[in-house]
Design a protein around this motif. Structure first.
Motif, PDB file in Angstrom:
ATOM      1  N   ASN A  79      91.578  55.535 -69.160  1.00  0.00           N
ATOM      2  CA  ASN A  79      91.956  56.825 -68.337  1.00  0.00           C
ATOM      3  C   ASN A  79      90.671  57.605 -68.263  1.00  0.00           C
ATOM      4  N   GLY A  80      89.752  57.346 -67.512  1.00  0.00           N
ATOM      5  CA  GLY A  80      88.371  58.113 -67.838  1.00  0.00           C
ATOM      6  C   GLY A  80      87.606  57.467 -69.105  1.00  0.00           C
ATOM      7  N   SER A  81      86.294  57.606 -68.865  1.00  0.00           N
ATOM      8  CA  SER A  81      85.692  57.109 -70.068  1.00  0.00           C
ATOM      9  C   SER A  81      86.136  57.867 -71.202  1.00  0.00           C
ATOM     10  N   ASP A  82      86.596  58.925 -71.146  1.00  0.00           N
ATOM     11  CA  ASP A  82      86.882  59.794 -72.323  1.00  0.00           C
ATOM     12  C   ASP A  82      88.118  59.310 -73.229  1.00  0.00           C
ATOM     13  N   GLU A  83      88.841  58.120 -72.514  1.00  0.00           N
ATOM     14  CA  GLU A  83      89.924  57.593 -73.052  1.00  0.00           C
ATOM     15  C   GLU A  83      89.159  56.477 -74.106  1.00  0.00           C
ATOM     16  N   THR A 106      74.212  67.084 -75.248  1.00  0.00           N
ATOM     17  CA  THR A 106      74.695  66.037 -74.842  1.00  0.00           C
ATOM     18  C   THR A 106      75.992  66.365 -74.245  1.00  0.00           C
ATOM     19  N   TYR A 107      76.758  65.197 -73.693  1.00  0.00           N
ATOM     20  CA  TYR A 107      78.144  65.445 -73.372  1.00  0.00           C
ATOM     21  C   TYR A 107      79.081  65.997 -74.307  1.00  0.00           C
ATOM     22  N   GLY A 108      79.871  66.929 -74.109  1.00  0.00           N
ATOM     23  CA  GLY A 108      80.645  67.618 -74.919  1.00  0.00           C
ATOM     24  C   GLY A 108      82.047  66.740 -75.783  1.00  0.00           C
ATOM     25  N   VAL A 150      74.601  57.631 -77.433  1.00  0.00           N
ATOM     26  CA  VAL A 150      73.545  57.809 -76.539  1.00  0.00           C
ATOM     27  C   VAL A 150      73.840  58.114 -74.849  1.00  0.00           C
ATOM     28  N   CYS A 151      73.493  59.227 -74.597  1.00  0.00           N
ATOM     29  CA  CYS A 151      73.938  59.245 -72.882  1.00  0.00           C
ATOM     30  C   CYS A 151      72.554  59.368 -72.154  1.00  0.00           C
ATOM     31  N   SER A 152      72.591  58.314 -71.224  1.00  0.00           N
ATOM     32  CA  SER A 152      71.529  58.144 -70.423  1.00  0.00           C
ATOM     33  C   SER A 152      71.742  57.610 -69.013  1.00  0.00           C
ATOM     34  N   ASN A 154      70.950  61.712 -69.246  1.00  0.00           N
ATOM     35  CA  ASN A 154      71.805  62.546 -70.183  1.00  0.00           C
ATOM     36  C   ASN A 154      72.417  63.790 -69.441  1.00  0.00           C
ATOM     37  N   ASN A 155      73.586  64.090 -69.931  1.00  0.00           N
ATOM     38  CA  ASN A 155      74.267  65.291 -69.347  1.00  0.00           C
ATOM     39  C   ASN A 155      74.209  66.028 -70.598  1.00  0.00           C
ATOM     40  N   PRO A 156      73.547  67.553 -70.507  1.00  0.00           N
ATOM     41  CA  PRO A 156      73.239  68.308 -69.157  1.00  0.00           C
ATOM     42  C   PRO A 156      71.904  68.162 -68.824  1.00  0.00           C
ATOM     43  N   VAL A 179      76.036  53.434 -75.259  1.00  0.00           N
ATOM     44  CA  VAL A 179      75.404  54.105 -74.228  1.00  0.00           C
ATOM     45  C   VAL A 179      76.112  54.488 -73.040  1.00  0.00           C
ATOM     46  N   ASP A 180      75.957  55.653 -72.884  1.00  0.00           N
ATOM     47  CA  ASP A 180      76.977  56.393 -71.798  1.00  0.00           C
ATOM     48  C   ASP A 180      76.224  56.548 -70.394  1.00  0.00           C
ATOM     49  N   GLU A 181      76.616  55.856 -69.417  1.00  0.00           N
ATOM     50  CA  GLU A 181      75.800  55.580 -68.155  1.00  0.00           C
ATOM     51  C   GLU A 181      76.542  56.254 -67.113  1.00  0.00           C
ATOM     52  N   ALA A 182      77.415  57.134 -67.572  1.00  0.00           N
ATOM     53  CA  ALA A 182      78.251  57.912 -66.198  1.00  0.00           C
ATOM     54  C   ALA A 182      77.335  58.267 -65.154  1.00  0.00           C
ATOM     55  N   TYR A 183      76.053  58.551 -65.315  1.00  0.00           N
ATOM     56  CA  TYR A 183      75.348  58.893 -64.236  1.00  0.00           C
ATOM     57  C   TYR A 183      74.178  57.601 -63.548  1.00  0.00           C
ATOM     58  N   ILE A 184      74.544  56.374 -64.230  1.00  0.00           N
ATOM     59  CA  ILE A 184      73.467  55.358 -63.916  1.00  0.00           C
ATOM     60  C   ILE A 184      73.371  55.275 -62.445  1.00  0.00           C
ATOM     61  N   GLN A 206      80.464  53.456 -68.280  1.00  0.00           N
ATOM     62  CA  GLN A 206      80.204  53.889 -66.696  1.00  0.00           C
ATOM     63  C   GLN A 206      81.602  54.502 -66.261  1.00  0.00           C
ATOM     64  N   THR A 207      81.689  55.092 -65.248  1.00  0.00           N
ATOM     65  CA  THR A 207      82.852  55.814 -64.554  1.00  0.00           C
ATOM     66  C   THR A 207      82.946  55.527 -63.112  1.00  0.00           C
ATOM     67  N   PHE A 208      84.238  55.729 -62.496  1.00  0.00           N
ATOM     68  CA  PHE A 208      84.233  55.766 -61.088  1.00  0.00           C
ATOM     69  C   PHE A 208      84.419  57.130 -60.902  1.00  0.00           C
ATOM     70  N   SER A 209      84.266  58.070 -61.801  1.00  0.00           N
ATOM     71  CA  SER A 209      84.241  59.588 -61.340  1.00  0.00           C
ATOM     72  C   SER A 209      83.014  60.355 -60.594  1.00  0.00           C
ATOM     73  N   LYS A 210      81.954  59.636 -60.794  1.00  0.00           N
ATOM     74  CA  LYS A 210      80.957  60.305 -60.062  1.00  0.00           C
ATOM     75  C   LYS A 210      80.549  59.681 -58.795  1.00  0.00           C
ATOM     76  N   ALA A 211      79.646  58.580 -58.767  1.00  0.00           N
ATOM     77  CA  ALA A 211      78.842  58.043 -57.580  1.00  0.00           C
ATOM     78  C   ALA A 211      80.143  57.829 -56.515  1.00  0.00           C
ATOM     79  N   LEU A 217      91.129  59.992 -59.732  1.00  0.00           N
ATOM     80  CA  LEU A 217      92.159  58.830 -60.390  1.00  0.00           C
ATOM     81  C   LEU A 217      91.767  58.400 -61.670  1.00  0.00           C
ATOM     82  N   ARG A 218      90.900  58.825 -62.360  1.00  0.00           N
ATOM     83  CA  ARG A 218      90.722  58.709 -63.857  1.00  0.00           C
ATOM     84  C   ARG A 218      90.517  57.353 -64.212  1.00  0.00           C
ATOM     85  N   LEU A 219      89.432  56.888 -63.828  1.00  0.00           N
ATOM     86  CA  LEU A 219      89.039  55.345 -64.133  1.00  0.00           C
ATOM     87  C   LEU A 219      87.630  55.197 -64.858  1.00  0.00           C
TER      88      LEU A 219
END
Ligand SMILES: Cc1ncc(COP(=O)(O)O)c(C=O)c1O
Length: 355
Positions: A79-83, A106-108, A150-152, A154-156, A179-184, A206-211, A217-219
């Motif tokens: 339910n999001g990468s946060d889960e 990095t991401y909070g 590691v966030c790459s 990286n946010n922020p 390796v958090d690739e939310a923005y890959i 990775q996440t469906f929240s960005k691109a 939807l939180r995935l």
């Protein structure tokens, strides 16, 4: 690749009996379902949502596997990468005893999840150009260090992290490297999923929240060895991804062309924002970005942030964050939004600061 996850796990998780439902035993779609106390008449909505969704999201994972070039058994959906972040703490970190390593800025949520789970965080700051300090990171590791986040990109800060440094952590650290690739999708950097065969201690998020434009939807996705995914599946809430989300994303995956077109627009707008801001004398630094935002250093950043809010333009104030002093993080908007932002920024500086 031989990697034994068991010594890293919290002892009670090893023998934990996960929740099971009759649908784990019967996976067919046809039948008279009198097992889950659902409403047999349908839903109050136009579409039917009266049945519990597939707890393991198998149809969706089949399709994600194709576009991400991994096996369905190497995918966890949250339910999001946060889960996924929270579940990693719950599976691997003994509260009050274990620690994780964070690399600020990095991401909070890594820190928040650590706090919720009563897990110590050891912070090794990035360098001024937001790269890792692998020697210091490895020095901070002790026998209770379970995860390095590691966030790459990286946010922020927006930059990509040197690949060799991450590979070194994977080789030399005996715990998990996330390796958090939310923005890959906004970067030309290949995903670390290509290294999954080599490293049993690697988990890529990775996440469906960005691109993909599906934040509501939180995935979130986690890619890792089959063994690691099994652990996350055993401790997750049974129906963590709604049926609506599963159906919507299944349909969305067929529209890769649309996603690519949106990514191209966002990258073009990112460069528009960069070009427009670099014309402004008061802008001190625009950091390189491989993401859908820019980290920008300006004088009186907090004051400007407040003034932008007065104009109903909301950006992220990072000016009190280590290595981001006097910085605002600006998400890339549409051309109209970006123009409005630039106009407001100019107005604030001329009116408030006479620059
Ligand atoms: C680096 C990073 N990871 C994860 C997330 C959260 O993603 P999700 O929406 O999938 O929970 C964010 C959200 O901003 C992020 O910046």
């Amino acid at each position: 690749m031989k990697f034994d996850l068991t010594p890293l796990l919290r002892p009670h998780i090893i023998n934990l009996l996960p929740y099971t439902s009759a649908r784990d035993e019967y996976t067919g779609k046809e039948g008279i379902f009198l097992d889950a106390n659902e409403n047999p008449y349908g839903s109050v909505t136009d579409a039917d949502h009266n049945r519990y969704p597939d707890p393991y999201q198998l149809d969706l994972k089949e399709e994600i596997a194709k576009i991400k070039r991994v096996k369905p058994s190497q995918i966890f959906l949250g339910n999001g990468s946060d889960e996924a972040i929270d579940l990693l703490f719950r599976a691997f970190c003994n509260p009050g005893k274990d620690n994780v390593i964070l690399l600020p800025p990095t991401y909070g949520m890594y820190e928040v999840s650590a706090g919720i789970n009563d897990v110590e965080t050891r912070k090794i700051p990035l360098t001024p150009d937001f790269q890792l300090q692998p020697d210091l990171i490895l020095k901070a590791v002790d026998e209770n260090t379970k995860i390095i986040f590691v966030c790459s990109p990286n946010n922020p800060s927006g930059n990509k992290v040197n690949r060799e440094d991450i590979l070194r952590l994977l080789r030399e650290f005996k715990g998990l490297v996330v390796v958090d690739e939310a923005y890959i999708d906004f970067s030309d950097e290949p995903s670390f999923t290509t290294h999954m065969g080599e490293f049993g201690n690697l988990l890529v998020m990775q996440t469906f929240s960005k691109a993909w434009g599906l934040a509501s939807l939180r995935l979130g996705m986690a890619f890792a060895s089959k063994k690691m995914i099994k652990i996350l599946n055993r401790i997750k809430p049974p129906y963590n991804i709604s049926g609506l989300t599963q159906e919507t994303v299944l349909a969305a995956i067929q529209k890769v062309d649309k996603v690519n077109a949106m990514i191209a627009d966002i990258l073009q707008e990112r460069e528009y924002l960069r070009a427009e801001m670099s014309k402004l004398d008061f802008v001190q630094k625009i950091h390189p970005s491989h993401a859908n935002f820019l980290l920008v250093q300006i004088p009186n950043a907090s004051h400007v942030y407040d003034d932008l809010i007065e104009e109903k333009i909301i950006v992220r104030n990072r000016s009190k964050v280590q290595l981001c002093e006097e910085c605002l993080r600006i998400s890339v908007g549409t051309r109209t939004e970006n123009e409005a932002f630039i106009k407001a920024l100019k107005k604030i500086y001329t009116e408030s600061f006479n620059l």
